[in-house]
Each structure stands twice: as C-alpha cells, then as structure tokens.
Design an enzyme around this catalytic site. Sequence first.
Site, PDB file in Angstrom:
ATOM      1  N   TYR A 155      46.468  40.962  38.576  1.00  0.00           N
ATOM      2  CA  TYR A 155      45.601  41.479  39.655  1.00  0.00           C
ATOM      3  C   TYR A 155      44.182  41.716  39.135  1.00  0.00           C
ATOM      4  O   TYR A 155      43.204  41.578  39.873  1.00  0.00           O
ATOM      5  CB  TYR A 155      46.209  42.748  40.275  1.00  0.00           C
ATOM      6  CG  TYR A 155      45.694  43.014  41.677  1.00  0.00           C
ATOM      7  CD1 TYR A 155      45.810  42.046  42.671  1.00  0.00           C
ATOM      8  CD2 TYR A 155      45.088  44.220  42.001  1.00  0.00           C
ATOM      9  CE1 TYR A 155      45.342  42.284  43.952  1.00  0.00           C
ATOM     10  CE2 TYR A 155      44.627  44.461  43.286  1.00  0.00           C
ATOM     11  CZ  TYR A 155      44.751  43.480  44.250  1.00  0.00           C
ATOM     12  OH  TYR A 155      44.270  43.718  45.519  1.00  0.00           O
ATOM     13  N   LYS A 162      39.635  47.190  44.167  1.00  0.00           N
ATOM     14  CA  LYS A 162      40.364  48.065  45.105  1.00  0.00           C
ATOM     15  C   LYS A 162      40.138  49.542  44.775  1.00  0.00           C
ATOM     16  O   LYS A 162      40.104  50.382  45.680  1.00  0.00           O
ATOM     17  CB  LYS A 162      41.854  47.734  45.111  1.00  0.00           C
ATOM     18  CG  LYS A 162      42.217  46.374  45.727  1.00  0.00           C
ATOM     19  CD  LYS A 162      41.715  46.194  47.149  1.00  0.00           C
ATOM     20  CE  LYS A 162      42.343  44.990  47.838  1.00  0.00           C
ATOM     21  NZ  LYS A 162      41.713  44.702  49.145  1.00  0.00           N
TER      22      LYS A 162
HETATM   23  P1  NAD Z   1      44.602  36.756  54.254  1.00  0.00           P
HETATM   24  O1  NAD Z   1      44.261  35.630  53.346  1.00  0.00           O
HETATM   25  O2  NAD Z   1      45.333  36.435  55.485  1.00  0.00           O
HETATM   26  O3  NAD Z   1      43.307  37.606  54.612  1.00  0.00           O
HETATM   27  C1  NAD Z   1      42.185  37.694  53.784  1.00  0.00           C
HETATM   28  C2  NAD Z   1      40.995  37.445  54.675  1.00  0.00           C
HETATM   29  O4  NAD Z   1      39.758  37.635  53.968  1.00  0.00           O
HETATM   30  C3  NAD Z   1      40.979  36.029  55.244  1.00  0.00           C
HETATM   31  O5  NAD Z   1      40.958  36.086  56.654  1.00  0.00           O
HETATM   32  C4  NAD Z   1      39.690  35.464  54.709  1.00  0.00           C
HETATM   33  O6  NAD Z   1      39.079  34.540  55.584  1.00  0.00           O
HETATM   34  C5  NAD Z   1      38.855  36.738  54.565  1.00  0.00           C
HETATM   35  N1  NAD Z   1      37.665  36.540  53.750  1.00  0.00           N
HETATM   36  C6  NAD Z   1      37.587  36.148  52.449  1.00  0.00           C
HETATM   37  N2  NAD Z   1      36.299  35.975  52.089  1.00  0.00           N
HETATM   38  C7  NAD Z   1      35.546  36.270  53.190  1.00  0.00           C
HETATM   39  C8  NAD Z   1      34.157  36.259  53.464  1.00  0.00           C
HETATM   40  N3  NAD Z   1      33.249  35.901  52.528  1.00  0.00           N
HETATM   41  N4  NAD Z   1      33.728  36.641  54.708  1.00  0.00           N
HETATM   42  C9  NAD Z   1      34.618  36.991  55.657  1.00  0.00           C
HETATM   43  N5  NAD Z   1      35.955  37.020  55.457  1.00  0.00           N
HETATM   44  C10 NAD Z   1      36.408  36.644  54.243  1.00  0.00           C
HETATM   45  O7  NAD Z   1      45.460  37.760  53.320  1.00  0.00           O
HETATM   46  P2  NAD Z   1      45.902  39.268  53.569  1.00  0.00           P
HETATM   47  O8  NAD Z   1      46.974  39.489  52.568  1.00  0.00           O
HETATM   48  O9  NAD Z   1      46.154  39.496  55.001  1.00  0.00           O
HETATM   49  O10 NAD Z   1      44.628  40.097  53.090  1.00  0.00           O
HETATM   50  C11 NAD Z   1      44.005  41.078  53.890  1.00  0.00           C
HETATM   51  C12 NAD Z   1      43.736  42.324  53.055  1.00  0.00           C
HETATM   52  O11 NAD Z   1      44.969  42.914  52.697  1.00  0.00           O
HETATM   53  C13 NAD Z   1      42.992  42.069  51.757  1.00  0.00           C
HETATM   54  O12 NAD Z   1      42.046  43.091  51.546  1.00  0.00           O
HETATM   55  C14 NAD Z   1      44.085  42.181  50.723  1.00  0.00           C
HETATM   56  O13 NAD Z   1      43.572  42.590  49.473  1.00  0.00           O
HETATM   57  C15 NAD Z   1      44.930  43.259  51.345  1.00  0.00           C
HETATM   58  N6  NAD Z   1      46.292  43.391  50.813  1.00  0.00           N
HETATM   59  C16 NAD Z   1      47.151  42.341  50.831  1.00  0.00           C
HETATM   60  C17 NAD Z   1      48.433  42.498  50.319  1.00  0.00           C
HETATM   61  C18 NAD Z   1      49.419  41.353  50.301  1.00  0.00           C
HETATM   62  O14 NAD Z   1      50.402  41.419  49.575  1.00  0.00           O
HETATM   63  N7  NAD Z   1      49.218  40.306  51.087  1.00  0.00           N
HETATM   64  C19 NAD Z   1      48.842  43.733  49.803  1.00  0.00           C
HETATM   65  C20 NAD Z   1      47.935  44.801  49.816  1.00  0.00           C
HETATM   66  C21 NAD Z   1      46.665  44.612  50.334  1.00  0.00           C
HETATM   67  C1  IMJ Z   2      46.858  38.926  43.983  1.00  0.00           C
HETATM   68  C2  IMJ Z   2      46.650  38.521  42.662  1.00  0.00           C
HETATM   69  C3  IMJ Z   2      47.535  38.871  41.648  1.00  0.00           C
HETATM   70  C4  IMJ Z   2      48.650  39.630  41.919  1.00  0.00           C
HETATM   71  C5  IMJ Z   2      48.853  40.030  43.243  1.00  0.00           C
HETATM   72  C6  IMJ Z   2      47.970  39.669  44.279  1.00  0.00           C
HETATM   73  N1  IMJ Z   2      49.842  40.777  43.830  1.00  0.00           N
HETATM   74  C7  IMJ Z   2      49.621  40.914  45.158  1.00  0.00           C
HETATM   75  C8  IMJ Z   2      48.447  40.224  45.491  1.00  0.00           C
HETATM   76  C9  IMJ Z   2      50.976  41.332  43.086  1.00  0.00           C
HETATM   77  C10 IMJ Z   2      50.461  41.690  46.101  1.00  0.00           C
HETATM   78  C11 IMJ Z   2      47.820  40.092  46.867  1.00  0.00           C
HETATM   79  N2  IMJ Z   2      46.732  41.091  47.034  1.00  0.00           N
HETATM   80  C12 IMJ Z   2      47.138  42.471  47.090  1.00  0.00           C
HETATM   81  C13 IMJ Z   2      45.390  40.771  47.112  1.00  0.00           C
HETATM   82  O1  IMJ Z   2      44.581  41.667  47.260  1.00  0.00           O
HETATM   83  C14 IMJ Z   2      44.911  39.384  46.996  1.00  0.00           C
HETATM   84  C15 IMJ Z   2      43.596  39.095  46.849  1.00  0.00           C
HETATM   85  C16 IMJ Z   2      43.080  37.782  46.578  1.00  0.00           C
HETATM   86  C17 IMJ Z   2      43.860  36.632  46.519  1.00  0.00           C
HETATM   87  C18 IMJ Z   2      43.265  35.403  46.246  1.00  0.00           C
HETATM   88  C19 IMJ Z   2      44.068  34.136  46.098  1.00  0.00           C
HETATM   89  C20 IMJ Z   2      43.252  32.898  46.344  1.00  0.00           C
HETATM   90  C21 IMJ Z   2      41.854  32.972  45.810  1.00  0.00           C
HETATM   91  N3  IMJ Z   2      41.238  34.182  45.731  1.00  0.00           N
HETATM   92  C22 IMJ Z   2      41.877  35.362  46.028  1.00  0.00           C
HETATM   93  N4  IMJ Z   2      41.126  36.496  46.080  1.00  0.00           N
HETATM   94  C23 IMJ Z   2      41.712  37.671  46.364  1.00  0.00           C
HETATM   95  O2  IMJ Z   2      41.256  31.929  45.493  1.00  0.00           O
END
Ligand code: NAD
Ligand code: IMJ
Length: 261
Positions: A155, A162
């Site tokens: 991460y 974060k």
């Molecule tokens: P997702 O890929 O569906 O959403 C991420 C969004 O960020 C996308 O819609 C993308 O277009 C947008 N984005 C990236 N760069 C951008 C830019 N320059 N301008 C505008 N938008 C931009 O994935 P998600 O998992 O739904 O992520 C949403 C949030 O949830 C993120 O902050 C992520 O860190 C957080 N999150 C995700 C998880 C998980 O396991 N998926 C867990 C905890 C927190």
């Molecule tokens: C992301 C990276 C490493 C470990 C991770 C994650 N774990 C989880 C996530 C364990 C749950 C997803 N997460 C919480 C995120 O916030 C992801 C952010 C993200 C993911 C990508 C993948 C593709 C890319 N850039 C990204 N930037 C942010 O090119």
Amino acid sequence: MSLLEGKTALVFGVANDHSLAWGIARAFHAHGARLAFSYASQALERRVRPLAESVGASFVELCDVAHDDQIEALFAKAKGELGSIDVLVHAIAFANREELQGTFYNTSREGFRLAMDISVYSFIALARAALPLMPQGGSMMTLTYYGSEKVMPNYNVMGVAKAALEASTRYLAADFGPRGIRVNAISAGPVRTLSAAGVSGFKRMYREFANIVPLRRNITLDDIGGTALWLASDLSAAVTGEVVFVDSGYNILGAPAPTES
Ligand code: NAD
Ligand code: IMJ
C-alpha cells in the site's frame, strides 16, 4: 422511509458499477436523493452516463481533479444547474502503479507528489469549491483505508496519503462545523473494484480477510452505501471529523483468532 428526500448529492469517483461511489449513489437514490455525478476522463463517460441515467441523474460532468480550472468549471456548472447541494462524496485515489509494489523507501518524489495531489489535496479543493453551494449546511465524506494507520503490504505511499486524508477530514470538519457542514471519512475493508483488483497480493488478502474478521465476511457495496447514507442524513447530525470503519471489524483485532488445525 426516505432519509434524503429533497436533498441533492454530488458524487465524485464512479468509474463503473463496482465503484464504492456507485454503492453510495445507489443507497442515496433508494432514499430519494437527487443525484449528480462527476467522472475523471473522457474514456469513462461511456460507463458512467448510463449508470447516472439509471438513477435519474442528468448532471454528469467531466472533472479531472488534478486541474483547478476543471474543478472551478464543474462547480460553476453545478451552481447553475443544481443551485445548492447537501452532500459531497469524494471517492477518488490515485498513485502510479509502480509505487504500489515493492518497498516504501523507494517512493519517488514525483510519485509522492502525485498520490498526495490526487488522493488528498483533491478533497480539500472539492470541499472548498462546494462551500458556496452549501449555504444551509450539509455533509461531506471521503473514502479511506486502514493502511493509513498500520502497514499493509504494497500500500506504500497510498498509506501515507490516507493518513493525510484522515487528518484533512478533521481539519475540514473544524473549519466547516460552524457553518453546519459535517466532514467524515469511511474506512472501507477490501472490495474488488478497479482500484483494487489488479493490485499485487490483493486477491489473496481479500480471500483471507473473510476468514479472519469478527463478522467472517467481506464487505459489500451495500455496506458502504448504508454507512454513507447514515453520514449524509440527519441521523448522524452530531457526527463530524470521524473515521467510520466499515470493515467487518478487522481494525479491532490484535492477532487473528487461532483456527482449528
Ligand atoms: P474505483 O477505481 O472504482 O474508484 C476510484 C475513482 O477515482 C475512479 O472513479 C477514478 O476515475 C477516480 N479518479 C482517479 N484519478 C482521478 C482524477 N485525477 N480526477 C478525478 N477522478 C479520479 O475504486 P474504489 O475502490 O471505488 O475507490 C474509491 C475510493 O475508495 C478510493 O479513495 C479508495 O482509496 C477507497 N477505498 C477502496 C477500497 C477497496 O478495497 N476498493 C478500500 C478502502 C478505501
Ligand atoms: C491498493 C494497493 C495495495 C494494496 C491494497 C490496495 N489493498 C487494498 C487496496 C490491500 C484494499 C485498494 N485501496 C484501498 C486503494 O486505496 C487503492 C488505490 C489505488 C489503486 C491503484 C491501482 C491502479 C493504479 N493506481 C492506483 N492508485 C491508487 O494504477
């Protein structure tokens, strides 16, 4: 029961129907909110527009949050078309893929800058831009992950981002509290979204998660939607500056319970 009747929510971060932002939008729609969406790039419009239309939204606008002029233009348009808003959802994160593997100490200066800009500063910028549209108060929320507090494999720089996002949530909550605007973060457990699926080691940790957590299950988009609905509604009227965990209880654990063997 309709918790968001007469309220308008502007949602950033829908990429497809697996996005956490989409789970949130669905829950808001089910409770009578008027919805508006912003997406990151031209390429995403093909996916986002039909989703937006399925919940009756007509405001669907491009905004790359890396650019101040695009944020300004989006909120000018929102003011014209929506008037005021009640809820702002920030579900945006980005780091270069090479920063999300290997060692943290190799984080590059530009990789750090980009992750902080898109994943943290954008929330501050959107919150400030939304202020004039929230003269009667409202609720703002962002999405975070436990990697802000504890080290999670790969991460890396996103963990640092974060941590800054959660601190920003508290500072924004202090600034905006007197205006009746609440600011909170939802800390989600792992969900198979676009931002998670391709990440190295994610599949395994997603599988293990359900065996370890108190609730013995992964979290769903409806789980995120439910908590977002609570934060958006007057049910949470005195809650601000918080990080609310929606993680099946993962964050309370010290060591996982021993399994039978
Ligand atoms: P997702 O890929 O569906 O959403 C991420 C969004 O960020 C996308 O819609 C993308 O277009 C947008 N984005 C990236 N760069 C951008 C830019 N320059 N301008 C505008 N938008 C931009 O994935 P998600 O998992 O739904 O992520 C949403 C949030 O949830 C993120 O902050 C992520 O860190 C957080 N999150 C995700 C998880 C998980 O396991 N998926 C867990 C905890 C927190
Ligand atoms: C992301 C990276 C490493 C470990 C991770 C994650 N774990 C989880 C996530 C364990 C749950 C997803 N997460 C919480 C995120 O916030 C992801 C952010 C993200 C993911 C990508 C993948 C593709 C890319 N850039 C990204 N930037 C942010 O090119």
